[in-house]
Structures are given as C-alpha cells and as structure tokens.
Design a protein around this motif. Sequence first.
Motif, PDB file in Angstrom:
ATOM      1  N   VAL A   1      -6.837  -3.030   7.582  1.00 13.94           N
ATOM      2  CA  VAL A   1      -5.748  -1.732   7.628  1.00 13.94           C
ATOM      3  C   VAL A   1      -6.713  -0.463   7.483  1.00 13.94           C
ATOM      4  CG1 VAL A   1      -3.529  -2.841   6.971  1.00 13.94           C
ATOM      5  CG2 VAL A   1      -4.900  -1.761   4.863  1.00 13.94           C
ATOM      6  N   THR A   2      -6.190   0.882   8.128  1.00 16.43           N
ATOM      7  CA  THR A   2      -6.801   1.998   7.897  1.00 16.43           C
ATOM      8  C   THR A   2      -5.747   2.859   7.196  1.00 16.43           C
ATOM      9  OG1 THR A   2      -8.194   1.762   9.707  1.00 16.43           O
ATOM     10  CG2 THR A   2      -8.082   4.000   9.091  1.00 16.43           C
ATOM     11  N   ILE A   3      -6.300   3.723   6.122  1.00 17.64           N
ATOM     12  CA  ILE A   3      -5.180   4.418   5.325  1.00 17.64           C
ATOM     13  C   ILE A   3      -5.642   5.828   5.268  1.00 17.64           C
ATOM     14  CG2 ILE A   3      -4.199   2.317   4.150  1.00 17.64           C
ATOM     15  CD1 ILE A   3      -5.879   3.771   1.579  1.00 17.64           C
ATOM     16  N   ASP A   4      -4.685   6.810   4.909  1.00 11.36           N
ATOM     17  CA  ASP A   4      -4.817   8.096   4.758  1.00 11.36           C
ATOM     18  C   ASP A   4      -4.190   8.265   3.283  1.00 11.36           C
ATOM     19  OD1 ASP A   4      -5.927  10.779   4.798  1.00 11.36           O
ATOM     20  OD2 ASP A   4      -3.752  11.346   5.643  1.00 11.36           O
ATOM     21  N   VAL A   5      -4.865   9.020   2.225  1.00  6.30           N
ATOM     22  CA  VAL A   5      -4.199   9.095   1.185  1.00  6.30           C
ATOM     23  C   VAL A   5      -4.207  10.511   0.675  1.00  6.30           C
ATOM     24  CG1 VAL A   5      -4.246   8.629  -1.342  1.00  6.30           C
ATOM     25  CG2 VAL A   5      -5.315   6.898   0.365  1.00  6.30           C
ATOM     26  N   ASP A   6      -2.853  11.200   0.325  1.00  2.30           N
ATOM     27  CA  ASP A   6      -2.998  12.506  -0.400  1.00  2.30           C
ATOM     28  C   ASP A   6      -2.065  12.507  -1.731  1.00  2.30           C
ATOM     29  OD1 ASP A   6      -0.254  12.526   0.617  1.00  2.30           O
ATOM     30  OD2 ASP A   6      -0.929  13.386   2.350  1.00  2.30           O
ATOM     31  N   ALA A   7      -1.801  13.908  -2.034  1.00  2.00           N
ATOM     32  CA  ALA A   7      -0.795  13.635  -3.259  1.00  2.00           C
ATOM     33  C   ALA A   7       0.426  12.909  -3.055  1.00  2.00           C
ATOM     34  CB  ALA A   7      -0.577  15.164  -3.699  1.00  2.00           C
TER      35      ALA A   7
ATOM     36  N   LEU B   1       0.748  -1.263   0.077  1.00  2.00           N
ATOM     37  CA  LEU B   1      -0.038  -0.064   0.161  1.00  2.00           C
ATOM     38  C   LEU B   1       0.902   1.366  -0.021  1.00  2.00           C
ATOM     39  CD1 LEU B   1      -2.720  -1.135   2.508  1.00  2.00           C
ATOM     40  CD2 LEU B   1      -3.108  -0.347  -0.151  1.00  2.00           C
ATOM     41  N   GLU B   2       1.937   1.320   0.803  1.00  2.00           N
ATOM     42  CA  GLU B   2       2.777   2.236   0.746  1.00  2.00           C
ATOM     43  C   GLU B   2       3.744   2.647  -0.213  1.00  2.00           C
ATOM     44  OE1 GLU B   2       4.605   1.920   4.714  1.00  2.00           O
ATOM     45  OE2 GLU B   2       2.797   2.859   5.678  1.00  2.00           O
ATOM     46  N   ALA B   3       3.628   1.555  -1.285  1.00  2.00           N
ATOM     47  CA  ALA B   3       4.237   1.867  -2.449  1.00  2.00           C
ATOM     48  C   ALA B   3       3.350   2.008  -3.671  1.00  2.00           C
ATOM     49  CB  ALA B   3       5.275   0.568  -2.591  1.00  2.00           C
ATOM     50  N   ALA B   4       2.191   2.002  -3.412  1.00  2.00           N
ATOM     51  CA  ALA B   4       1.041   2.074  -4.635  1.00  2.00           C
ATOM     52  C   ALA B   4       1.151   3.231  -5.152  1.00  2.00           C
ATOM     53  CB  ALA B   4      -0.256   1.854  -3.748  1.00  2.00           C
ATOM     54  N   PRO B   5       1.267   3.140  -6.565  1.00  2.00           N
ATOM     55  CA  PRO B   5       1.071   4.250  -7.449  1.00  2.00           C
ATOM     56  C   PRO B   5      -0.090   5.000  -7.253  1.00  2.00           C
ATOM     57  CG  PRO B   5       1.286   2.367  -8.793  1.00  2.00           C
ATOM     58  CD  PRO B   5       1.050   1.843  -7.379  1.00  2.00           C
TER      59      PRO B   5
ATOM     60  N   GLY C   1       0.921  10.069  -1.607  1.00  2.00           N
ATOM     61  CA  GLY C   1       0.786   8.585  -1.518  1.00  2.00           C
ATOM     62  C   GLY C   1      -0.108   8.089  -0.375  1.00  2.00           C
ATOM     63  N   VAL C   2       0.045   6.909  -0.033  1.00  2.00           N
ATOM     64  CA  VAL C   2      -0.667   6.325   0.986  1.00  2.00           C
ATOM     65  C   VAL C   2       0.116   6.042   2.189  1.00  2.00           C
ATOM     66  CG1 VAL C   2      -1.825   3.859   1.575  1.00  2.00           C
ATOM     67  CG2 VAL C   2      -2.019   4.841  -0.869  1.00  2.00           C
ATOM     68  N   ARG C   3      -0.559   6.221   3.184  1.00  2.00           N
ATOM     69  CA  ARG C   3      -0.075   6.147   4.698  1.00  2.00           C
ATOM     70  C   ARG C   3      -1.012   5.082   5.409  1.00  2.00           C
ATOM     71  NH1 ARG C   3       0.187  10.647   3.488  1.00  2.00           N
ATOM     72  NH2 ARG C   3      -1.351  11.649   5.159  1.00  2.00           N
ATOM     73  N   VAL C   4      -0.379   3.928   5.911  1.00  2.00           N
ATOM     74  CA  VAL C   4      -1.130   3.177   6.746  1.00  2.00           C
ATOM     75  C   VAL C   4      -1.150   3.694   8.358  1.00  2.00           C
ATOM     76  CG1 VAL C   4      -1.289   0.927   7.668  1.00  2.00           C
ATOM     77  CG2 VAL C   4      -0.732   1.252   5.338  1.00  2.00           C
ATOM     78  N   ILE C   5      -2.022   4.105   8.787  1.00  2.00           N
ATOM     79  CA  ILE C   5      -2.527   4.866  10.125  1.00  2.00           C
ATOM     80  C   ILE C   5      -2.669   3.984  11.146  1.00  2.00           C
ATOM     81  CG2 ILE C   5      -2.543   7.133   9.105  1.00  2.00           C
ATOM     82  CD1 ILE C   5      -5.593   7.011   9.382  1.00  2.00           C
ATOM     83  N   ASP C   6      -3.429   2.509  10.536  1.00  2.00           N
ATOM     84  CA  ASP C   6      -3.812   1.854  11.970  1.00  2.00           C
ATOM     85  C   ASP C   6      -3.971   0.505  11.201  1.00  2.00           C
ATOM     86  OD1 ASP C   6      -4.615   0.914  14.348  1.00  2.00           O
ATOM     87  OD2 ASP C   6      -6.508   1.736  14.215  1.00  2.00           O
ATOM     88  N   THR C   7      -4.035  -0.588  12.076  1.00  2.00           N
ATOM     89  CA  THR C   7      -4.068  -2.110  11.603  1.00  2.00           C
ATOM     90  C   THR C   7      -5.019  -2.736  12.613  1.00  2.00           C
ATOM     91  OG1 THR C   7      -2.217  -3.013  12.945  1.00  2.00           O
ATOM     92  CG2 THR C   7      -1.711  -2.034  10.532  1.00  2.00           C
ATOM     93  N   CYS C   8      -5.404  -3.930  12.365  1.00  2.00           N
ATOM     94  CA  CYS C   8      -6.342  -4.536  13.192  1.00  2.00           C
ATOM     95  C   CYS C   8      -5.810  -5.334  14.301  1.00  2.00           C
ATOM     96  CB  CYS C   8      -7.307  -5.557  12.289  1.00  2.00           C
ATOM     97  SG  CYS C   8      -6.255  -6.828  11.614  1.00  2.00           S
ATOM     98  N   ARG C   9      -4.281  -5.223  14.347  1.00  2.00           N
ATOM     99  CA  ARG C   9      -3.568  -6.019  15.198  1.00  2.00           C
ATOM    100  C   ARG C   9      -3.741  -5.406  16.686  1.00  2.00           C
ATOM    101  NH1 ARG C   9       2.238  -6.208  12.355  1.00  2.00           N
ATOM    102  NH2 ARG C   9       1.407  -4.661  11.101  1.00  2.00           N
TER     103      ARG C   9
ATOM    104  N   VAL D   1     -13.292  -5.586   5.957  1.00  2.00           N
ATOM    105  CA  VAL D   1     -12.853  -5.079   4.636  1.00  2.00           C
ATOM    106  C   VAL D   1     -11.442  -4.968   4.803  1.00  2.00           C
ATOM    107  CG1 VAL D   1     -14.935  -3.593   4.339  1.00  2.00           C
ATOM    108  CG2 VAL D   1     -12.874  -2.756   5.587  1.00  2.00           C
ATOM    109  N   VAL D   2     -10.603  -5.216   3.780  1.00  2.00           N
ATOM    110  CA  VAL D   2      -9.251  -5.169   3.800  1.00  2.00           C
ATOM    111  C   VAL D   2      -8.787  -3.926   3.975  1.00  2.00           C
ATOM    112  CG1 VAL D   2      -7.336  -5.650   2.358  1.00  2.00           C
ATOM    113  CG2 VAL D   2      -9.093  -6.909   1.931  1.00  2.00           C
ATOM    114  N   ILE D   3      -9.338  -2.750   3.203  1.00  2.00           N
ATOM    115  CA  ILE D   3      -8.980  -1.265   3.663  1.00  2.00           C
ATOM    116  C   ILE D   3      -9.847  -0.394   4.134  1.00  2.00           C
ATOM    117  CG2 ILE D   3      -7.613   0.751   2.291  1.00  2.00           C
ATOM    118  CD1 ILE D   3      -6.501  -1.794   0.418  1.00  2.00           C
TER     119      ILE D   3
END
Length: 183
Positions: free
Chosen positions: A167-173, A9-13, A175-183, A150-152
């Motif tokens: 996972v919970t993400i934030d997206v801006d110009a 996710l963090e490397a996603a285009p 890229g993607v940042r994972v800000i939380d996980t189900c762990r 849900v996955v994301i």
Amino acid sequence: MLERLIESLEAAPMVQRGDYHYFIHPITDGVPLLDPALLRDVACAMVTVMDLHGVDKIVTAEAMGIHIGTALSLMTDIPLNILRKRSYSLPGEIAVHQSTGYSTGQLYLNGIEKGDRVVVIDDVISTGGTLKAVLAALENAGAEIVDVCVVIQRGEPELGRAYTPLVTIDVDADGVRVIDTCR
C-alpha cells in the motif's frame, strides 16, 4: 486481502514528532496489538506479488521486519536472515550504516554467501535510507537481489531499483489515507 491492512492504517492513531506526523500501527510499531489475521494477510499479499522462485533467503532488518519476515518464512519455507543492530563479529560480517528521515545507526549483515538469491522485505519505506544501505550491503556480499517488497510506502522514495509496496499512504495531521495498493 488488503482490506484489513487498509482499515487498520486509516484508523491508526497519530502523534506529532516535531514537524513529522507519525502514525502508530501494529505492522510498523508492534503496538498496540498485532492481530495474527493482519500479519497473515500481509504475508499472503507478499507471496502473491513477489518473485520467490529459486530464492535462498528472505532478508529483513531488525526490528520491525522480523515479524513479517517470520510469517513469510513460515509460509514459504525460505530461511530468514535478519540484519541485526549489534555486531556478532562473525567472519565476513558487514557493517551497514543506515540513515533515515528520523534516525541513524548501524546494522550488521551475517550469513549471506556469494551467489545467494535473496528477497528483501521491510515494514515501511519513507526515505529509502535503510533499504538503500541493506541493498548495497547485499550486493557487496555478492548476493543476487531477486525482489524487494515493503508493506507500506510513504511518499515517493527512490531506491535506484524496482520495489513493490503493498500500500502507498499519505499522512498529515488528519491521519493516514491509503492512496494506492498493489492490486
């Protein structure tokens, strides 16, 4: 177990669609390539966080829930039910109008019987539009919704019931940042 998902996710285009920052990812788009290890990690994580006891069917919407639902079904031996984008005109078919932040359309629910115990899974939730419509259709059919995963999760969508994002993400110009996980 989620490391591969987080890294990918963090490397996603990113692509820009109007004012919307859209990330391209194998789980949510099927491109550029869906690595079996990533899909297996996602399905394994779902098995660990979901209540699957006594569940009759896994339910997902076409199209991007299909590969996740298939992997989960193969791991658990629970049959997979797919809401399709076209009508089959079978007896008892329920038309489901869904509206998301970037599209609207119809889905069609078949094969759910009154009293079925189901879990609902999906690739991503951002507005909750699709999942709200799916949950309402399942309730209309008389199904008992045991769990939703849900996955994301992007943003803070409200379904009116509990659900678990891997996972919970934030997206801006940038890229993607994972800000939380189900762990």
